[in-house]
Design a protein around this motif. Structure first.
Motif, PDB file in Angstrom:
ATOM      1  N   SER A   1       0.814  -1.215   0.000  1.00 41.19           N
ATOM      2  CA  SER A   1       0.000   0.000   0.000  1.00 41.19           C
ATOM      3  C   SER A   1       0.848   1.266   0.000  1.00 41.19           C
ATOM      4  N   LEU A   2       2.128   1.154   0.366  1.00 42.00           N
ATOM      5  CA  LEU A   2       3.017   2.320   0.383  1.00 42.00           C
ATOM      6  C   LEU A   2       3.666   2.572  -0.971  1.00 42.00           C
ATOM      7  N   LEU A   3       3.557   1.624  -1.877  1.00 38.76           N
ATOM      8  CA  LEU A   3       4.295   1.718  -3.129  1.00 38.76           C
ATOM      9  C   LEU A   3       3.537   2.538  -4.161  1.00 38.76           C
ATOM     10  N   THR A   4       3.292   3.778  -3.780  1.00 34.81           N
ATOM     11  CA  THR A   4       2.747   4.804  -4.662  1.00 34.81           C
ATOM     12  C   THR A   4       3.842   5.830  -4.878  1.00 34.81           C
ATOM     13  N   SER A   5       3.622   6.771  -5.757  1.00 31.57           N
ATOM     14  CA  SER A   5       4.666   7.774  -6.010  1.00 31.57           C
ATOM     15  C   SER A   5       4.999   8.559  -4.744  1.00 31.57           C
ATOM     16  N   HIS A   6       3.969   8.939  -3.976  1.00 24.00           N
ATOM     17  CA  HIS A   6       4.225   9.680  -2.739  1.00 24.00           C
ATOM     18  C   HIS A   6       4.852   8.783  -1.674  1.00 24.00           C
ATOM     19  N   GLY A   7       4.378   7.546  -1.579  1.00 24.37           N
ATOM     20  CA  GLY A   7       4.936   6.625  -0.603  1.00 24.37           C
ATOM     21  C   GLY A   7       6.400   6.326  -0.860  1.00 24.37           C
ATOM     22  N   VAL A   8       6.742   6.072  -2.107  1.00 17.62           N
ATOM     23  CA  VAL A   8       8.135   5.801  -2.467  1.00 17.62           C
ATOM     24  C   VAL A   8       9.007   7.023  -2.193  1.00 17.62           C
ATOM     25  N   GLU A   9       8.473   8.209  -2.435  1.00 16.28           N
ATOM     26  CA  GLU A   9       9.227   9.428  -2.144  1.00 16.28           C
ATOM     27  C   GLU A   9       9.526   9.539  -0.650  1.00 16.28           C
ATOM     28  N   ASP A  10       8.537   9.215   0.185  1.00 20.60           N
ATOM     29  CA  ASP A  10       8.755   9.255   1.632  1.00 20.60           C
ATOM     30  C   ASP A  10       9.748   8.181   2.075  1.00 20.60           C
ATOM     31  N   ILE A  11       9.648   6.995   1.496  1.00 21.62           N
ATOM     32  CA  ILE A  11      10.600   5.926   1.820  1.00 21.62           C
ATOM     33  C   ILE A  11      12.021   6.382   1.499  1.00 21.62           C
ATOM     34  N   ASN A  12      12.207   6.999   0.347  1.00 22.09           N
ATOM     35  CA  ASN A  12      13.540   7.451  -0.044  1.00 22.09           C
ATOM     36  C   ASN A  12      14.030   8.610   0.819  1.00 22.09           C
TER      37      ASN A  12
ATOM     38  N   LEU B   1       9.721   3.522  -8.778  1.00 17.45           N
ATOM     39  CA  LEU B   1       8.413   2.959  -9.099  1.00 17.45           C
ATOM     40  C   LEU B   1       8.150   3.116 -10.588  1.00 17.45           C
ATOM     41  N   SER B   2       7.892   2.003 -11.255  1.00 15.09           N
ATOM     42  CA  SER B   2       7.612   2.045 -12.691  1.00 15.09           C
ATOM     43  C   SER B   2       6.138   2.367 -12.936  1.00 15.09           C
ATOM     44  N   ASP B   3       5.801   2.663 -14.178  1.00 10.32           N
ATOM     45  CA  ASP B   3       4.421   3.008 -14.531  1.00 10.32           C
ATOM     46  C   ASP B   3       3.453   1.857 -14.266  1.00 10.32           C
ATOM     47  N   ASP B   4       3.960   0.618 -14.328  1.00  5.90           N
ATOM     48  CA  ASP B   4       3.078  -0.528 -14.108  1.00  5.90           C
ATOM     49  C   ASP B   4       3.024  -0.960 -12.641  1.00  5.90           C
ATOM     50  N   GLY B   5       3.621  -0.134 -11.763  1.00  2.87           N
ATOM     51  CA  GLY B   5       3.513  -0.387 -10.330  1.00  2.87           C
ATOM     52  C   GLY B   5       4.594  -1.250  -9.733  1.00  2.87           C
ATOM     53  N   PHE B   6       5.558  -1.702 -10.520  1.00  4.79           N
ATOM     54  CA  PHE B   6       6.651  -2.506  -9.984  1.00  4.79           C
ATOM     55  C   PHE B   6       7.746  -1.593  -9.430  1.00  4.79           C
ATOM     56  N   VAL B   7       8.445  -2.084  -8.415  1.00  2.00           N
ATOM     57  CA  VAL B   7       9.534  -1.308  -7.832  1.00  2.00           C
ATOM     58  C   VAL B   7      10.869  -1.957  -8.167  1.00  2.00           C
ATOM     59  N   ALA B   8      11.874  -1.124  -8.281  1.00  2.00           N
ATOM     60  CA  ALA B   8      13.234  -1.596  -8.538  1.00  2.00           C
ATOM     61  C   ALA B   8      14.187  -0.758  -7.710  1.00  2.00           C
ATOM     62  N   TRP B   9      15.410  -1.255  -7.568  1.00  2.63           N
ATOM     63  CA  TRP B   9      16.440  -0.538  -6.822  1.00  2.63           C
ATOM     64  C   TRP B   9      17.353   0.217  -7.777  1.00  2.63           C
ATOM     65  N   GLU B  10      17.771   1.389  -7.333  1.00  2.00           N
ATOM     66  CA  GLU B  10      18.723   2.181  -8.097  1.00  2.00           C
ATOM     67  C   GLU B  10      19.748   2.771  -7.133  1.00  2.00           C
ATOM     68  N   VAL B  11      21.011   2.704  -7.505  1.00  3.16           N
ATOM     69  CA  VAL B  11      22.097   3.305  -6.724  1.00  3.16           C
ATOM     70  C   VAL B  11      22.947   4.128  -7.667  1.00  3.16           C
TER      71      VAL B  11
END
Length: 278
Positions: free
Chosen positions: A13-24, A203-213
């Protein structure tokens, strides 16, 4: 303080654009400060590599030591604790290190890192043999407080008096570990230089998450499952708060005082509230 555990179904439920921004936002704070490795004072610089299941940290240290033309003192720190099994799993699923998976079982974390170092960085094994790399082992500590205490004990016992000390840690634990070393080395004339990397969830457009460094996509086997990552970072903020229930001077007294920016606290509250209401 009990461990914070976020169930995978709730984390989704956190994996939205705003949620991912807060996680980061929370993650970036915990991973900082971070100082680039250098050899500006090679004869008085020590590197302390702390055990974790995130092998990226060990790789960065071993690569740096391998490339250095100067003598180096390296402390490998970590015994057997509640998350050591995750390190065994990380080795077993890694495409490069999996051939030695059976040999790391039941080893303390410091000894796992030593085995990785001598097996996969043969030039470091040569440096050990010719004396240009001094290796100290703390395979007793089971938490970041003990990491700092035992690392100092090893250095004192061997008569090593660093002017600069790099502390290399998992990004989720970097801020707290640095504060622990600040407390333990308080009064010593040593510059503490924490190092970690900055993982970002994308977060990709299809809702999947990936890691980036640093703009580079990371393979899943290199970092965390999202649910564990969220559990780790949300559990860290209450620990490093300097209040009656935190680890700072006004609480348990395990670490030095840490200032938490308001934007980080706000991001943490939004994530915590979203999990509670999910």
């Amino acid at each position: 303080m009990s461990a914070f555990v976020a169930r995978p179904t709730k984390v989704q439920s956190l994996l939205t654009s705003h949620g991912v921004e807060d996680i980061n936002t929370v993650s970036s704070f915990l991973a900082s400060p971070s100082h680039a490795f250098d050899c500006s004072d090679p004869t008085h610089t020590v590197y302390v590599l702390i055990g974790s299941a995130i092998l990226t940290t060990a790789e960065a240290v071993f690569d740096h030591v391998s490339e250095s033309a100067y003598p180096i003192t390296l402390v490998l720190a970590g015994g057997i604790g509640h998350s050591t099994s995750l390190l065994y799993e990380a080795v077993s699923r890694h495409p490069r290190y999996s051939p030695i998976a059976s040999r790391v079982q039941q080893l303390p974390e410091a000894q796992v890192f030593k085995l990785l170092m001598v097996e996969f960085w043969p030039d470091l094994a040569d440096k050990l043999n010719n004396g240009t790399l001094t290796l100290l082992i703390d395979d007793r500590s089971t938490n970041c407080g003990a990491n700092a205490i035992e690392a100092k004990r090893e250095l004192d016992y061997h008569g090593v008096k660093p002017k600069r000390l790099f502390i290399i840690q998992d990004p989720t634990m970097n801020r707290r570990t640095y504060a622990t070393f600040e407390k333990v080395f308080n009064g010593d004339k040593v510059e503490l230089l924490p190092w970690s990397f900055f993982p970002r969830l994308i977060l990709s457009d299809d809702g999947f998450v990936a890691w980036e460094v640093q703009g580079k996509k990371m393979n899943k086997h290199e970092l965390w499952e999202p649910a564990r990552f969220v559990s780790l970072i949300l559990g860290e903020i209450p620990r490093i708060r300097d209040d009656a229930v935190g680890y700072g001077p006004n609480g348990a007294g395990y670490i030095a005082h840490v200032d938490i920016p308001e934007e980080v606290e706000q991001a943490w509250r939004r994530l915590n509230n979203a999990l509670e209401s999910a």
